[in-house]
Design an enzyme around this catalytic site. Structure first.
Site, mmCIF file in Angstrom:
data_model
loop_
_atom_site.group_PDB
_atom_site.id
_atom_site.type_symbol
_atom_site.label_atom_id
_atom_site.label_comp_id
_atom_site.label_asym_id
_atom_site.label_seq_id
_atom_site.Cartn_x
_atom_site.Cartn_y
_atom_site.Cartn_z
ATOM 1 N N TRP A 108 26.938 31.454 52.310
ATOM 2 C CA TRP A 108 25.836 31.855 51.437
ATOM 3 C C TRP A 108 25.595 33.356 51.517
ATOM 4 O O TRP A 108 25.329 34.025 50.516
ATOM 5 C CB TRP A 108 24.556 31.095 51.766
ATOM 6 C CG TRP A 108 24.625 29.669 51.310
ATOM 7 C CD1 TRP A 108 24.555 28.552 52.092
ATOM 8 C CD2 TRP A 108 24.805 29.195 49.958
ATOM 9 N NE1 TRP A 108 24.678 27.426 51.325
ATOM 10 C CE2 TRP A 108 24.838 27.782 50.019
ATOM 11 C CE3 TRP A 108 24.955 29.815 48.722
ATOM 12 C CZ2 TRP A 108 25.002 26.987 48.867
ATOM 13 C CZ3 TRP A 108 25.121 29.030 47.589
ATOM 14 C CH2 TRP A 108 25.143 27.632 47.671
ATOM 15 N N ASP A 177 16.867 34.641 53.936
ATOM 16 C CA ASP A 177 17.088 33.420 53.159
ATOM 17 C C ASP A 177 16.819 32.241 54.092
ATOM 18 O O ASP A 177 17.582 31.985 55.024
ATOM 19 C CB ASP A 177 18.543 33.410 52.654
ATOM 20 C CG ASP A 177 18.912 32.134 51.894
ATOM 21 O OD1 ASP A 177 18.086 31.209 51.837
ATOM 22 O OD2 ASP A 177 20.048 32.092 51.359
ATOM 23 N N LYS A 201 16.182 22.118 49.501
ATOM 24 C CA LYS A 201 16.816 21.817 50.785
ATOM 25 C C LYS A 201 15.808 21.152 51.727
ATOM 26 O O LYS A 201 16.133 20.199 52.406
ATOM 27 C CB LYS A 201 17.360 23.094 51.430
ATOM 28 C CG LYS A 201 18.453 23.785 50.626
ATOM 29 C CD LYS A 201 19.790 23.083 50.775
ATOM 30 C CE LYS A 201 20.846 23.512 49.761
ATOM 31 N NZ LYS A 201 21.002 24.927 49.540
#
Ligand SMILES: *Cc1c(COP(=O)(O)O)cnc(C)c1O
Length: 346
Positions: A108, A177, A201
């Site tokens: 990511w 993040d 998530k």
């Protein structure tokens, strides 16, 4: 109505939501939200009823993470990947050199760094990692004093690598993040310039992304930043600059309420520690049958990624594992296509 089939959903996201939230509240309120006579799906985002929903959702984020007044809490669309662009668009212009530091500990972050290159210069602070199995020692990082911000990912969802500390970036603006471990533990928000997390998530369904941004960082967006992605614009409009994902915000509010009623972030941390330890213990006691390549101190409590048979994995054994799991109604255990093997998301 038939009772739903009981499965154990180990998917990383979109993922399991608390049954009490989904079944009781969502179902009960779907056609008629609290006697208003319409569904949240049909409700104006400018109505006072929705105003209460979005206000309540923001307050819950603030309360659960003890967010101070000098931070704005906003919700945006575009998911985590939208923020890969929004962060540089809003912040890379903080300093004249238009550059930023990235700590690339998984796929990511690699993607976020690639996106940021469209808007400025990206410095990866450590030598390139051969594999994503640990957090590189902060002593080896070369932070650029001219960088507008330092960006890292609290939990790399694909490889199962988690930061066990908040990096000391010598006063630089820290961006994180937290998509896949948001609210899985208490966090000192005051250490960060920006925290963002896609809800699907950990705290809701797809469509909404939480952004917590320190007030003094507003107003530095690049001229070409789209208004919908500009933190200052969204903050000034209480996230209602345009039509937000109303239903996803409502679902997130219900999940946050559930977290609060179940002891808050500290309680979520205890639970995630117990759950993940159960699985890592099995891996570590399996005499090499299950192999988790991630360094013990950086092992994720959210996403446990491992191979079966050997470090390279045995395709036949892994298929057998997934088939047997399915017989037990355990789903979404297949590892990410780039890593393969098994991934258990908790
Ligand atoms: C899933 C994920 C993303 C991407 O989220 P999208 O909403 O699919 O764009 C970004 N960062 C992390 C850590 C993730 O787990």
């Amino acid at each position: 109505m038939d009772a739903p089939k009981q499965v154990v959903n180990f998917g990383p996201g979109p993922t399991k939501l608390p049954r009490s939230v989904l079944l009781l509240e969502l179902q009960k309120e779907l056609l008629d939200y609290k006697g208003v006579g319409i569904s949240v799906l049909e409700m104006s985002h400018r109505s006072s009823d929705f105003g209460k929903i979005i206000g309540n959702t923001e307050n819950l984020v603030r309360e659960l993470l003890a967010v101070r007044d000098n931070y704005k809490g906003i919700v945006m669309q575009g998911g985590g990947c939208g923020q890969f662009a929004a962060v540089p668009l809003n912040l890379i212009g903080l300093k004249a050199g238009r550059c930023a530091d990235y700590v690339v500990t998984g796929s990511w972050l690699a993607k976020a760094a690639e996106e940021a290159k469209k808007f400025g210069t990206v410095n990866v602070v450590h030598p390139k990692l051969g594999s994503y199995t640990k957090i590189p020692d902060p002593g080896s990082w070369t932070l650029n004093p001219e960088a507008s911000y330092v960006y890292f990912c609290a939990n790399e969802t694909v490889h199962g690598v988690q930061f066990d500390f908040i990096p000391d970036v010598k006063g630089a603006v820290l961006v994180c993040d937290m998509s896949s471990n948001f609210l899985s533990k208490p966090v000192d928000v005051s250490k960060f310039g920006v925290i963002f997390a896609g809800a699907h998530k950990n705290v809701g369904c797809a469509g909404v992304t939480v952004v917590i941004v320190r007030e003094d960082l507003l107003g530095f967006a690049l001229r070409e930043c789209p208004s919908v992605l500009e933190y200052k614009v969204q903050a000034a409009n209480s996230s209602l600059y345009n039509t937000p994902p109303c239903f996803s915000i409502y679902v997130m509010g219900l999940v946050l309420e559930w977290i609060k009623n179940n002891g808050g972030a500290a309680s979520m941390e205890k639970l995630s520690s117990i759950k993940s330890k159960m699985i890592y213990d099995i891996i570590d006691k399996s005499q090499g049958f299950y192999v988790c390549p991630v360094e013990p101190q950086n092992r994720s409590r959210m996403n446990i990624s491992f191979r079966i048979g050997s470090a390279k994995g045995d395709d036949a054994l892994e298929k057998r594992f997934l088939d047997k799991a399915l017989e037990l109604s355990m789903i979404s255990l297949k590892g990410h296509r780039s890593v393969r093997g098994i991934r258990v998301s908790l």
